[in-house]
Design a protein around this motif. Structure first.
Motif, PDB file in Angstrom:
ATOM      1  N   ILE A  74       0.847  -1.193   0.000  1.00  0.00           N
ATOM      2  CA  ILE A  74       0.000   0.000   0.000  1.00  0.00           C
ATOM      3  C   ILE A  74       0.881   1.241   0.000  1.00  0.00           C
ATOM      4  O   ILE A  74       0.657   2.184  -0.757  1.00  0.00           O
ATOM      5  CB  ILE A  74      -0.934   0.035   1.229  1.00  0.00           C
ATOM      6  CG1 ILE A  74      -1.883  -1.150   1.243  1.00  0.00           C
ATOM      7  CG2 ILE A  74      -1.732   1.338   1.249  1.00  0.00           C
ATOM      8  CD1 ILE A  74      -2.729  -1.233   2.497  1.00  0.00           C
ATOM      9  N   SER A 108       1.176   3.847  -3.164  1.00  0.00           N
ATOM     10  CA  SER A 108       0.715   5.222  -2.973  1.00  0.00           C
ATOM     11  C   SER A 108       1.832   6.222  -3.221  1.00  0.00           C
ATOM     12  O   SER A 108       1.619   7.247  -3.882  1.00  0.00           O
ATOM     13  CB  SER A 108       0.157   5.396  -1.562  1.00  0.00           C
ATOM     14  OG  SER A 108      -0.901   4.496  -1.339  1.00  0.00           O
ATOM     15  N   GLU A 161      -9.742  -2.262 -11.510  1.00  0.00           N
ATOM     16  CA  GLU A 161      -9.768  -2.325 -10.049  1.00  0.00           C
ATOM     17  C   GLU A 161     -10.987  -3.075  -9.531  1.00  0.00           C
ATOM     18  O   GLU A 161     -10.915  -3.748  -8.497  1.00  0.00           O
ATOM     19  CB  GLU A 161      -9.774  -0.912  -9.447  1.00  0.00           C
ATOM     20  CG  GLU A 161      -8.392  -0.368  -9.229  1.00  0.00           C
ATOM     21  CD  GLU A 161      -8.409   1.092  -8.844  1.00  0.00           C
ATOM     22  OE1 GLU A 161      -7.314   1.655  -8.677  1.00  0.00           O
ATOM     23  OE2 GLU A 161      -9.506   1.672  -8.721  1.00  0.00           O
ATOM     24  N   VAL A 162     -12.102  -2.964 -10.244  1.00  0.00           N
ATOM     25  CA  VAL A 162     -13.304  -3.681  -9.820  1.00  0.00           C
ATOM     26  C   VAL A 162     -12.986  -5.173  -9.727  1.00  0.00           C
ATOM     27  O   VAL A 162     -13.315  -5.832  -8.734  1.00  0.00           O
ATOM     28  CB  VAL A 162     -14.463  -3.441 -10.813  1.00  0.00           C
ATOM     29  CG1 VAL A 162     -15.661  -4.284 -10.444  1.00  0.00           C
ATOM     30  CG2 VAL A 162     -14.847  -1.969 -10.834  1.00  0.00           C
ATOM     31  N   VAL A 219      -9.906  -5.883  -6.967  1.00  0.00           N
ATOM     32  CA  VAL A 219     -10.286  -5.803  -5.555  1.00  0.00           C
ATOM     33  C   VAL A 219     -11.207  -6.977  -5.199  1.00  0.00           C
ATOM     34  O   VAL A 219     -11.121  -7.540  -4.100  1.00  0.00           O
ATOM     35  CB  VAL A 219     -10.958  -4.450  -5.222  1.00  0.00           C
ATOM     36  CG1 VAL A 219     -11.421  -4.415  -3.781  1.00  0.00           C
ATOM     37  CG2 VAL A 219      -9.992  -3.309  -5.476  1.00  0.00           C
ATOM     38  N   PHE A 248      -0.403   1.719  -9.666  1.00  0.00           N
ATOM     39  CA  PHE A 248      -1.500   2.533  -9.171  1.00  0.00           C
ATOM     40  C   PHE A 248      -2.616   1.658  -8.604  1.00  0.00           C
ATOM     41  O   PHE A 248      -3.162   1.918  -7.535  1.00  0.00           O
ATOM     42  CB  PHE A 248      -2.017   3.383 -10.333  1.00  0.00           C
ATOM     43  CG  PHE A 248      -3.198   4.240 -10.016  1.00  0.00           C
ATOM     44  CD1 PHE A 248      -4.435   3.970 -10.567  1.00  0.00           C
ATOM     45  CD2 PHE A 248      -3.068   5.327  -9.175  1.00  0.00           C
ATOM     46  CE1 PHE A 248      -5.525   4.773 -10.286  1.00  0.00           C
ATOM     47  CE2 PHE A 248      -4.159   6.136  -8.887  1.00  0.00           C
ATOM     48  CZ  PHE A 248      -5.389   5.853  -9.449  1.00  0.00           C
ATOM     49  N   MET A 249      -2.954   0.592  -9.318  1.00  0.00           N
ATOM     50  CA  MET A 249      -4.068  -0.273  -8.919  1.00  0.00           C
ATOM     51  C   MET A 249      -3.784  -1.086  -7.675  1.00  0.00           C
ATOM     52  O   MET A 249      -4.687  -1.374  -6.896  1.00  0.00           O
ATOM     53  CB  MET A 249      -4.370  -1.281 -10.051  1.00  0.00           C
ATOM     54  CG  MET A 249      -5.155  -0.742 -11.197  1.00  0.00           C
ATOM     55  SD  MET A 249      -5.731  -2.145 -12.182  1.00  0.00           S
ATOM     56  CE  MET A 249      -4.305  -2.454 -13.201  1.00  0.00           C
ATOM     57  N   GLY A 294      -2.416  -0.518  -4.964  1.00  0.00           N
ATOM     58  CA  GLY A 294      -2.651   0.110  -3.667  1.00  0.00           C
ATOM     59  C   GLY A 294      -4.020  -0.282  -3.130  1.00  0.00           C
ATOM     60  O   GLY A 294      -4.174  -0.715  -1.986  1.00  0.00           O
ATOM     61  N   VAL A 295      -5.027  -0.140  -3.970  1.00  0.00           N
ATOM     62  CA  VAL A 295      -6.389  -0.468  -3.569  1.00  0.00           C
ATOM     63  C   VAL A 295      -6.541  -1.971  -3.356  1.00  0.00           C
ATOM     64  O   VAL A 295      -7.223  -2.428  -2.442  1.00  0.00           O
ATOM     65  CB  VAL A 295      -7.384   0.030  -4.645  1.00  0.00           C
ATOM     66  CG1 VAL A 295      -8.747  -0.561  -4.431  1.00  0.00           C
ATOM     67  CG2 VAL A 295      -7.471   1.531  -4.598  1.00  0.00           C
ATOM     68  N   THR A 320      -5.101  -2.943  -0.131  1.00  0.00           N
ATOM     69  CA  THR A 320      -5.912  -2.432   0.974  1.00  0.00           C
ATOM     70  C   THR A 320      -7.014  -3.418   1.326  1.00  0.00           C
ATOM     71  O   THR A 320      -7.251  -3.711   2.494  1.00  0.00           O
ATOM     72  CB  THR A 320      -6.551  -1.086   0.597  1.00  0.00           C
ATOM     73  OG1 THR A 320      -5.528  -0.165   0.276  1.00  0.00           O
ATOM     74  CG2 THR A 320      -7.371  -0.536   1.751  1.00  0.00           C
ATOM     75  N   GLY A 321      -7.709  -3.936   0.290  1.00  0.00           N
ATOM     76  CA  GLY A 321      -8.787  -4.888   0.546  1.00  0.00           C
ATOM     77  C   GLY A 321      -8.312  -6.063   1.370  1.00  0.00           C
ATOM     78  O   GLY A 321      -8.923  -6.464   2.359  1.00  0.00           O
ATOM     79  N   ALA A 328      -5.439  -6.237   3.150  1.00  0.00           N
ATOM     80  CA  ALA A 328      -4.878  -5.810   4.433  1.00  0.00           C
ATOM     81  C   ALA A 328      -5.962  -5.605   5.481  1.00  0.00           C
ATOM     82  O   ALA A 328      -5.789  -5.965   6.655  1.00  0.00           O
ATOM     83  CB  ALA A 328      -4.068  -4.529   4.249  1.00  0.00           C
TER      84      ALA A 328
END
Lengths: 99, 247
Positions: B27, B31, B52-53, B56, B175-176, B178-179, B182-183, B185
């Protein structure tokens, strides 16, 4: 590259940059506090804050993106970012249930 | 990709915990890299948002199912992915995807950026979106299970099959992830698998390390770095497979 795209990209970069910096500072502070022996509320609070800020950073970026897309009436992308946001919310729910 | 073996094989932390800490560093890296000015034109925001959809979703599935897998299974999976990465690095995936015709349109998903090599704006078009979506889902899944970024899968897929130039693929993937991370983490953190006292030095260390790495990157030739990378990855794979037999 329209100026709107430009501003959007700048907003995204700024959110990411700020988030990482804030999170890193909290984590560093928490680490120092823990090593300095005052383990307990202060250090664990700082460390938890650091991690939460870190995990919130990409989510914040998504929110900024969703708002920017909605303002620009790009509904497909606004919708897509909201789906991703919903997925992240689902992960938070899953996390809380896992406790 | 190296933090997980270090924590798991080197320090003996369970793979779940190693993966969780690694995701936290992903992450941070994603970022901070994406916040750099140089990345702005390379990141394909539209394509990234779409993918990203899928990614994630994949990472959610991975995060939720991670604790169901035996340590040894995950270690074997890690070894397999490490080998795949070594092969990808070795084969130097770098198809020429830029379109030099100034009148070419990027289409809905493509992009335009100033390519340092050509010194002028170049265009590319994105093909085979379904392939990109499936690849992103798998990348997200693996990312959560193993604690890696997932760019390992995304960059070759985007570059070799979807018509994205390497630097744009790398920037968009960074870029992707990171998100994506996050999911995963969040789920690990909720399950108590992300110890803050371990995550803090890891995140700070990786940030400092990449800053230092940038300063010395010019000295080593790209070729030498790639060979070193392949050797280390194969070593990691071997260790992971051996350890999985003992677990």
């Amino acid at each position: 590259m329209t100026s709107r795209d430009r501003r959007f990209e700048l907003a995204v970069s700024r959110v990411l940059g700020l988030g990482v910096t804030a999170a890193s500072l909290c984590l560093a502070a928490g680490l120092v506090a823990a090593l300095a022996g005052s383990a307990g509320a202060v250090s664990s609070g700082l460390l938890a804050a650091g991690l939460l800020i870190l995990m919130a950073t990409p989510a914040a970026r998504i929110v900024v993106a969703a708002v920017a897309y909605a303002r620009g009436r790009e509904w497909l992308f606004a919708g897509l970012t909201l789906v991703v946001l919903a997925e992240l919310v689902a992960s938070v729910v899953a996390a809380i249930q896992g406790r | 990709m190296f933090l997980v073996p270090l924590l798991n094989l080197g320090f003996g932390f369970p793979l779940r915990v190693s993966a969780a800490v690694s995701l936290a560093t992903v992450i941070a890296t994603s970022s901070s890299v994406s916040a750099e000015r140089a990345q702005e034109n390379l990141i394909n925001l539209r394509l990234g948002t779409l993918l990203e959809v899928a990614t994630v979703a994949g990472s959610l599935l991975g995060g939720v199912s991670a604790h169901l897998f035996a340590e040894s299974t995950l270690q074997r999976l890690f070894g397999a992915v490490a080998i795949a990465v070594a092969i990808a690095v070795f084969s130097r995936v770098n198809r020429r995807n830029v379109i030099l015709d100034p009148a070419a349109a990027p289409g809905r998903w493509g992009g335009v950026f100033v390519d340092a090599e050509h010194g002028a704006p170049v265009t590319y078009q994105v093909k085979r979106i379904p392939v990109a979506l499936i690849g992103s889902f798998l990348a997200g899944n693996v990312s959560s299970l193993l604690g890696i970024g997932g760019g390992i899968i995304k960059v070759p897929v985007l570059n070799a099959w979807c018509g994205v130039p390497l630097r744009a693929a790398a920037a968009t993937s960074a870029f992707m992830i990171g998100v994506t991370a996050t999911g995963g983490a969040i789920i690990y953190y909720g399950r108590g698998d992300l110890p803050p006292l371990l995550a803090a030095p890891a995140v700070i260390g990786v940030q400092l390390g990449s800053w230092a790495g940038l300063r010395w990157a010019d000295r080593a030739t790209a070729r030498a770095l790639k060979i070193l990378l392949v050797i280390v990855l194969l070593g990691v794979a071997a260790l992971m497979f051996t350890r999985s037999l003992q677990s």
